[in-house]
Design a protein around this motif. Structure first.
Motif, short mmCIF file in Angstrom:
data_model
loop_
_atom_site.label_atom_id
_atom_site.label_comp_id
_atom_site.label_asym_id
_atom_site.label_seq_id
_atom_site.Cartn_x
_atom_site.Cartn_y
_atom_site.Cartn_z
N ARG A 257 -19.02 15.28 10.36
CA ARG A 257 -19.19 15.52 9.09
C ARG A 257 -20.04 14.37 8.53
N GLY A 258 -20.07 13.13 9.19
CA GLY A 258 -20.96 12.09 8.88
C GLY A 258 -20.27 11.17 7.98
N GLY A 259 -18.93 11.43 7.64
CA GLY A 259 -18.40 10.42 6.62
C GLY A 259 -18.15 8.99 7.03
N ALA A 260 -17.76 8.80 8.34
CA ALA A 260 -17.84 7.50 8.82
C ALA A 260 -19.13 6.81 8.74
N ALA A 261 -20.22 7.34 8.98
CA ALA A 261 -21.47 6.72 8.93
C ALA A 261 -21.65 6.24 7.14
N LEU A 262 -20.96 7.21 6.41
CA LEU A 262 -21.21 6.80 4.90
C LEU A 262 -20.54 5.80 4.47
N SER A 263 -19.36 5.58 5.36
CA SER A 263 -18.09 4.70 4.50
C SER A 263 -18.09 3.30 4.97
N ILE A 264 -18.59 3.04 6.22
CA ILE A 264 -18.27 2.16 7.26
C ILE A 264 -18.72 0.74 6.57
N ARG A 265 -20.18 0.92 6.13
CA ARG A 265 -20.56 -0.39 5.44
C ARG A 265 -19.88 -0.81 4.22
N GLN A 266 -19.44 0.06 3.48
CA GLN A 266 -18.85 -0.31 2.08
C GLN A 266 -17.55 -0.74 2.46
N VAL A 267 -16.75 0.00 3.40
CA VAL A 267 -15.32 -0.40 3.51
C VAL A 267 -15.24 -1.90 4.32
N THR A 268 -15.83 -2.17 5.33
CA THR A 268 -15.95 -3.21 6.02
C THR A 268 -16.93 -4.44 5.75
N GLY A 269 -17.93 -4.15 4.71
CA GLY A 269 -18.79 -5.30 4.05
C GLY A 269 -19.73 -5.70 5.29
N ARG A 270 -19.69 -5.11 6.51
CA ARG A 270 -20.72 -5.12 7.47
C ARG A 270 -21.75 -4.27 7.79
N PRO A 271 -22.86 -4.86 7.76
CA PRO A 271 -23.94 -3.83 8.22
C PRO A 271 -24.00 -3.02 9.39
N VAL A 272 -24.61 -1.44 9.41
CA VAL A 272 -24.83 -0.90 10.33
C VAL A 272 -26.08 -1.31 11.01
N MET A 273 -26.08 -1.76 12.13
CA MET A 273 -27.33 -2.34 12.61
C MET A 273 -28.18 -1.33 13.50
N PHE A 274 -27.33 -0.75 14.55
CA PHE A 274 -28.08 0.15 15.55
C PHE A 274 -27.35 1.47 15.30
N ALA A 275 -28.15 2.56 15.79
CA ALA A 275 -27.61 3.92 15.95
C ALA A 275 -27.98 4.48 17.09
N SER A 276 -27.01 5.24 17.77
CA SER A 276 -27.13 5.83 19.05
C SER A 276 -26.86 7.32 18.64
N SER A 277 -27.69 8.01 19.53
CA SER A 277 -27.65 9.43 19.22
C SER A 277 -27.89 10.54 20.15
N GLY A 278 -27.54 9.96 21.45
CA GLY A 278 -27.64 11.17 22.52
C GLY A 278 -27.32 10.38 23.91
#
Ligand code: GDP
Length: 298
Positions: A257-278
């Motif tokens: 459902r995508g919640g992790a992607a939407l939460s992780i930045r705010q919760v950890t204060g660390r940026p999402v830098m890369f995404a792997s999708s396959g």
């Protein structure tokens, strides 16, 4: 990944169509629906609260720009706030000023670290870098071999302990790999570390020891975006236990459902830098908050 959330939000906005201006009741109803949509998408509660409060405040106070109708104005606000929770600007890799840049990967077993290591190596190679992959996951049988296979697929050499010669110490391997990189003129070293099925003290200690030994320029926490709220819990545990500079989300091609992607930045204060999708080595890119927000609102 965001199909349900996208549909939910689209329905919410549909209700605003044709309205000349938004009443307090419209704004409240919209805020309530956005809240439900985010909670259903498994977004962490504090993040939902902050998000909805920001949208509500802006919908109430901002002048509607001449070119937009109220529904479009709300969509714009939601877009902006999505970009904000996703981290704003994309965060690029920091390269070492001298000597090889050291990137260390940490995360749970199955997160997709070994696959990611090779994808990142390929991406760096395409940028004109000369990466070296380092196999420090000496826990999982076959992990070294898997990295060697993936390294072969992307044409990047793998530094690994030779079987049976007593170099089964991941810290020693990591340290020696930096020397190897200097000798062979590699400018980026990607250190794959061991993961466990769950967070444990020994895993954290080993990752910390490797970190201390190689002094990485970037520690990246690799996390499976399919595991929902657990991703946030694990992210916090690694932040406390090892620390990291950025996050890599994997399996964004999945139907979670995508919640992790939407939460992780705010919760950890660390940026999402890369995404792997396959599964393909090219299913990998820099994480662009703006593009992700647009995809959700598409
Ligand atoms: P590690 O234990 O963290 O090193 O994880 P692996 O790299 O071995 O990955 C675990 C499994 O997830 C493997 O079957 C990979 O092929 C798969 N995998 C890794 N990344 C992705 C991804 O982005 N999308 C999908 N669908 N599968 C992935």
């Amino acid at each position: 990944m965001f199909a349900t959330l996208s549909d939910r939000l689209a329905d919410t906005f549909k209700n605003l169509r044709g309205k000349g201006r938004l009443s307090e009741a419209d704004i409240d109803a919209t805020a309530r629906e956005i809240r439900i949509a985010l909670l259903e998408a498994d977004v962490a509660l504090p993040v939902v609260k902050e998000f909805v409060a920001a949208v509500k405040e802006r919908a109430r106070t901002e002048e509607v720009s001449g070119a937009l109708n109220p529904a479009q104005q709300v969509i714009k606000i939601v877009h902006d706030e999505l970009v904000t929770i996703l981290g704003g600007e994309e965060r690029r890799l920091r390269y070492a000023k001298s000597g090889p840049t050291v990137i260390m990967l940490a995360g749970l077993q199955g997160a997709g670290k070994t696959t990611l290591a090779a994808k990142l190596a390929l991406w760096l190679k395409d940028q004109g870098k000369a990466p070296l992959l380092v196999a420090c996951d000496l826990q999982r049988p076959n992990a070294v071999n898997q990295l060697q296979v993936n390294g072969g697929r992307v044409g990047v050499p793998v530094y690994a302990p030779e079987p049976g010669n007593g170099t089964g110490d991941p810290v020693a391997v990591a340290r020696a790999s930096i020397e190897e990189a200097r000798r062979k003129l590699h400018d980026v070293v990607i250190v794959d570390t061991a993961g466990r099925l769950g967070v444990d003290a020994e895993l954290m200690q080993q990752a910390s020891d490797i970190r201390d030994a190689v002094q990485p320029d970037e520690v990246l926490f690799v996390v499976d975006a399919m595991i929902g709220q657990d991703a946030v819990v694990t992210a916090q545990a690694f932040l406390d236990g090892v620390g990291y500079d950025g996050v890599v989300l994997t399996k964004l091609d999945g139907d979670a459902r995508g919640g992790a992607a939407l939460s992780i930045r705010q919760v950890t204060g660390r940026p999402v830098m890369f995404a792997s999708s396959g599964e393909k080595m090219t299913d990998f890119d820099v994480f662009y908050p703006d593009r992700m927000a647009s995809r959700i609102l598409d």
